[in-house]
Write an enzyme that holds these catalytic residues in place. Structure first.
Site, PDB file in Angstrom:
ATOM      1  N   ASN A   9       0.870  -1.181   0.000  1.00 37.25           N
ATOM      2  CA  ASN A   9       0.000   0.000   0.000  1.00 37.25           C
ATOM      3  C   ASN A   9       0.902   1.223   0.000  1.00 37.25           C
ATOM      4  O   ASN A   9       1.487   1.560   1.022  1.00 37.25           O
ATOM      5  CB  ASN A   9      -0.893  -0.036   1.247  1.00 37.25           C
ATOM      6  CG  ASN A   9      -1.735   1.227   1.375  1.00 37.25           C
ATOM      7  OD1 ASN A   9      -1.770   2.064   0.473  1.00 37.25           O
ATOM      8  ND2 ASN A   9      -2.407   1.374   2.512  1.00 37.25           N
ATOM      9  N   TRP A  10       0.976   1.844  -1.153  1.00 33.60           N
ATOM     10  CA  TRP A  10       1.895   2.991  -1.283  1.00 33.60           C
ATOM     11  C   TRP A  10       1.341   4.279  -0.678  1.00 33.60           C
ATOM     12  O   TRP A  10       2.020   5.284  -0.632  1.00 33.60           O
ATOM     13  CB  TRP A  10       2.226   3.220  -2.766  1.00 33.60           C
ATOM     14  CG  TRP A  10       3.186   2.209  -3.330  1.00 33.60           C
ATOM     15  CD1 TRP A  10       3.680   1.104  -2.700  1.00 33.60           C
ATOM     16  CD2 TRP A  10       3.759   2.204  -4.644  1.00 33.60           C
ATOM     17  NE1 TRP A  10       4.537   0.429  -3.534  1.00 33.60           N
ATOM     18  CE2 TRP A  10       4.589   1.077  -4.741  1.00 33.60           C
ATOM     19  CE3 TRP A  10       3.635   3.039  -5.754  1.00 33.60           C
ATOM     20  CZ2 TRP A  10       5.312   0.771  -5.905  1.00 33.60           C
ATOM     21  CZ3 TRP A  10       4.350   2.746  -6.905  1.00 33.60           C
ATOM     22  CH2 TRP A  10       5.184   1.626  -6.975  1.00 33.60           C
ATOM     23  N   LYS A  11       0.076   4.254  -0.271  1.00 36.17           N
ATOM     24  CA  LYS A  11      -0.559   5.461   0.293  1.00 36.17           C
ATOM     25  C   LYS A  11      -0.340   6.642  -0.657  1.00 36.17           C
ATOM     26  O   LYS A  11      -0.395   6.454  -1.870  1.00 36.17           O
ATOM     27  CB  LYS A  11      -0.036   5.703   1.708  1.00 36.17           C
ATOM     28  CG  LYS A  11      -0.167   4.439   2.579  1.00 36.17           C
ATOM     29  CD  LYS A  11       0.102   4.654   4.021  1.00 36.17           C
ATOM     30  CE  LYS A  11      -0.104   3.324   4.753  1.00 36.17           C
ATOM     31  NZ  LYS A  11       0.041   3.438   6.202  1.00 36.17           N
ATOM     32  N   HIS A  95      -9.418   1.416   4.895  1.00 41.19           N
ATOM     33  CA  HIS A  95      -8.141   1.593   5.597  1.00 41.19           C
ATOM     34  C   HIS A  95      -8.348   2.556   6.761  1.00 41.19           C
ATOM     35  O   HIS A  95      -9.165   3.474   6.685  1.00 41.19           O
ATOM     36  CB  HIS A  95      -7.078   2.140   4.626  1.00 41.19           C
ATOM     37  CG  HIS A  95      -5.707   2.083   5.213  1.00 41.19           C
ATOM     38  ND1 HIS A  95      -5.253   3.034   6.100  1.00 41.19           N
ATOM     39  CD2 HIS A  95      -4.711   1.175   5.069  1.00 41.19           C
ATOM     40  CE1 HIS A  95      -4.014   2.697   6.468  1.00 41.19           C
ATOM     41  NE2 HIS A  95      -3.667   1.581   5.863  1.00 41.19           N
ATOM     42  N   GLU A  97      -6.726   4.961   7.718  1.00 36.17           N
ATOM     43  CA  GLU A  97      -6.534   6.375   7.353  1.00 36.17           C
ATOM     44  C   GLU A  97      -7.791   6.924   6.685  1.00 36.17           C
ATOM     45  O   GLU A  97      -8.136   8.090   6.857  1.00 36.17           O
ATOM     46  CB  GLU A  97      -5.280   6.504   6.465  1.00 36.17           C
ATOM     47  CG  GLU A  97      -4.017   6.312   7.303  1.00 36.17           C
ATOM     48  CD  GLU A  97      -2.857   5.651   6.585  1.00 36.17           C
ATOM     49  OE1 GLU A  97      -2.851   5.614   5.341  1.00 36.17           O
ATOM     50  OE2 GLU A  97      -1.936   5.165   7.285  1.00 36.17           O
ATOM     51  N   GLU A 167      -5.221  -4.467  10.838  1.00 44.52           N
ATOM     52  CA  GLU A 167      -4.196  -3.439  11.002  1.00 44.52           C
ATOM     53  C   GLU A 167      -4.447  -2.664  12.293  1.00 44.52           C
ATOM     54  O   GLU A 167      -5.247  -1.712  12.293  1.00 44.52           O
ATOM     55  CB  GLU A 167      -4.218  -2.471   9.819  1.00 44.52           C
ATOM     56  CG  GLU A 167      -3.953  -3.123   8.481  1.00 44.52           C
ATOM     57  CD  GLU A 167      -3.348  -2.137   7.472  1.00 44.52           C
ATOM     58  OE1 GLU A 167      -2.442  -2.547   6.756  1.00 44.52           O
ATOM     59  OE2 GLU A 167      -3.787  -0.968   7.420  1.00 44.52           O
ATOM     60  N   GLY A 173       2.758   2.760  10.711  1.00 41.97           N
ATOM     61  CA  GLY A 173       3.698   3.864  10.507  1.00 41.97           C
ATOM     62  C   GLY A 173       4.419   4.294  11.768  1.00 41.97           C
ATOM     63  O   GLY A 173       5.044   5.350  11.807  1.00 41.97           O
ATOM     64  N   SER A 213       3.716  -1.647  10.369  1.00 40.45           N
ATOM     65  CA  SER A 213       5.176  -1.665  10.565  1.00 40.45           C
ATOM     66  C   SER A 213       5.822  -3.012  10.240  1.00 40.45           C
ATOM     67  O   SER A 213       6.746  -3.436  10.931  1.00 40.45           O
ATOM     68  CB  SER A 213       5.533  -1.214  11.991  1.00 40.45           C
ATOM     69  OG  SER A 213       5.091   0.111  12.209  1.00 40.45           O
ATOM     70  N   GLY A 234       3.052  -0.895   4.273  1.00 42.13           N
ATOM     71  CA  GLY A 234       3.091   0.506   3.879  1.00 42.13           C
ATOM     72  C   GLY A 234       4.508   0.919   3.534  1.00 42.13           C
ATOM     73  O   GLY A 234       5.012   0.642   2.441  1.00 42.13           O
ATOM     74  N   GLY A 235       5.187   1.545   4.482  1.00 41.29           N
ATOM     75  CA  GLY A 235       6.515   2.124   4.244  1.00 41.29           C
ATOM     76  C   GLY A 235       7.495   1.185   3.559  1.00 41.29           C
ATOM     77  O   GLY A 235       8.196   1.582   2.611  1.00 41.29           O
TER      78      GLY A 235
HETATM   79  P1  13P Z   1       3.223   0.727   7.594  1.00 48.22           P
HETATM   80  O1  13P Z   1       3.752  -0.575   7.062  1.00 48.22           O
HETATM   81  O2  13P Z   1       3.944   1.929   7.024  1.00 48.22           O
HETATM   82  O3  13P Z   1       3.134   0.733   9.080  1.00 48.22           O
HETATM   83  O4  13P Z   1       1.710   0.865   7.050  1.00 48.22           O
HETATM   84  C1  13P Z   1       0.840  -0.202   7.237  1.00 48.22           C
HETATM   85  C2  13P Z   1      -0.398   0.070   6.486  1.00 48.22           C
HETATM   86  O5  13P Z   1      -1.161   0.938   6.836  1.00 48.22           O
HETATM   87  C3  13P Z   1      -0.661  -0.743   5.287  1.00 48.22           C
HETATM   88  O6  13P Z   1      -1.939  -0.540   4.805  1.00 48.22           O
END
Ligand code: 13P
Length: 254
Positions: A9-11, A95, A97, A167, A173, A213, A234-235
């Site tokens: 997930n590149w956000k 998600h 977010e 999640e 993050g 994470s 994510g990251g």
């Molecule tokens: P991180 O891996 O950056 O913590 O993000 C997780 C996430 O929200 C994947 O959808």
């Protein structure tokens, strides 16, 4: 046996088409021989056409959101039909977010989920608790409510076609990963809920990813847990090398 699934997930990162292409051109050859793990990359909408270099590879393309109508006066929204026209196969819904920053409700996510399934998109639906909820011992209550409302009205086939991503919001993050035991406990509980609402086959077949994470050095111990079927990253999904290391952990965890 559930097939593991790793989602990147590149956000709101790597949204410039060339930037996305640069990463994907590195990733494609690294993973080309992997066939026992599903791989999905969800870039921002602005990079979705660049991601068409993934067509005819073993990497699937996902969107990070969609609306539940086909078309119309919905400024800023994206129709599932538009995603289908780009050969997008997956869509991330609900998600945290989206829920927390953009106030998406379980009811809205439920509408999107039903529409995605109707259009033949594979949904990855996120659920998870806040830190205060975990500390107050309410994790299971929160998960149950989110499951009841977000998956309301789904028949067994639709539930089987849905991927769940657990999640915990406090792990996203923050560098603070849930321990494999903490994650597995919630995943096991989710299966228990699926067993109650559907049956044992559904509980044993639905894939449940962990997200929060995930890094190359903690992925394997998470993926080795009985109820964890891969991850939503994510990251660490933004660079080909780190995502590849996480995908290899999924392969190894079999
Ligand atoms: P991180 O891996 O950056 O913590 O993000 C997780 C996430 O929200 C994947 O959808």
């Amino acid at each position: 046996m559930r097939k593991k699934i790793i989602g990147g997930n590149w956000k709101m990162n790597r949204g410039a088409p060339q930037d996305a292409k640069d990463m994907l051109e590195k990733l494609i050859p690294l993973v080309k021989d992997i066939d026992n793990v599903d791989i999905v990359i969800a870039p921002p909408f602005t990079s979705l056409t660049a991601a068409n270099i993934l067509l005819n590879t073993n990497i699937k393309i996902g969107a990070q959101n969609m609306y539940f109508e086909d078309k119309g006066a919905f400024t800023g929204e994206i129709s599932p039909k538009f995603l289908k026209a780009l050969n997008i196969e997956y869509v991330i819904l609900g998600h945290s977010e989206r829920r927390n920053i953009f106030n998406e409700t379980d009811d809205l996510i439920n509408k999107k989920l039903k529409k995605a399934l109707q259009e033949g998109l594979n949904p990855i639906v996120c659920i998870g608790e806040h830190l205060e909820e975990r500390e107050a011992g309410k994790t299971k209550d929160i998960i149950k409510t989110q499951m009841d409302k977000t998956f309301f009205g789904l028949n067994k086939k639709q539930m089987l076609d849905t991927v769940i991503a657990y999640e915990p919001i406090w792990a996203i993050g923050t560098g603070k990963t849930a321990t494999p035991e903490q994650a597995d406990e919630v995943h096991e509980y989710i299966r228990k809920l699926l067993n109650g609402k559907y049956d044992a086959e559904t509980a044993n077949s639905v894939r449940i990813q962990y997200g929060g994470s995930i890094k190359p050095d903690n992925a394997l111990e998470l993926f080795q847990k009985e109820n964890i079927d891969g991850g939503l990253v994510g990251g660490a999904s933004l660079e080909a090398e780190s995502l590849y290391a996480i995908i290899k952990a999924a392969v190894k965890s079999k």
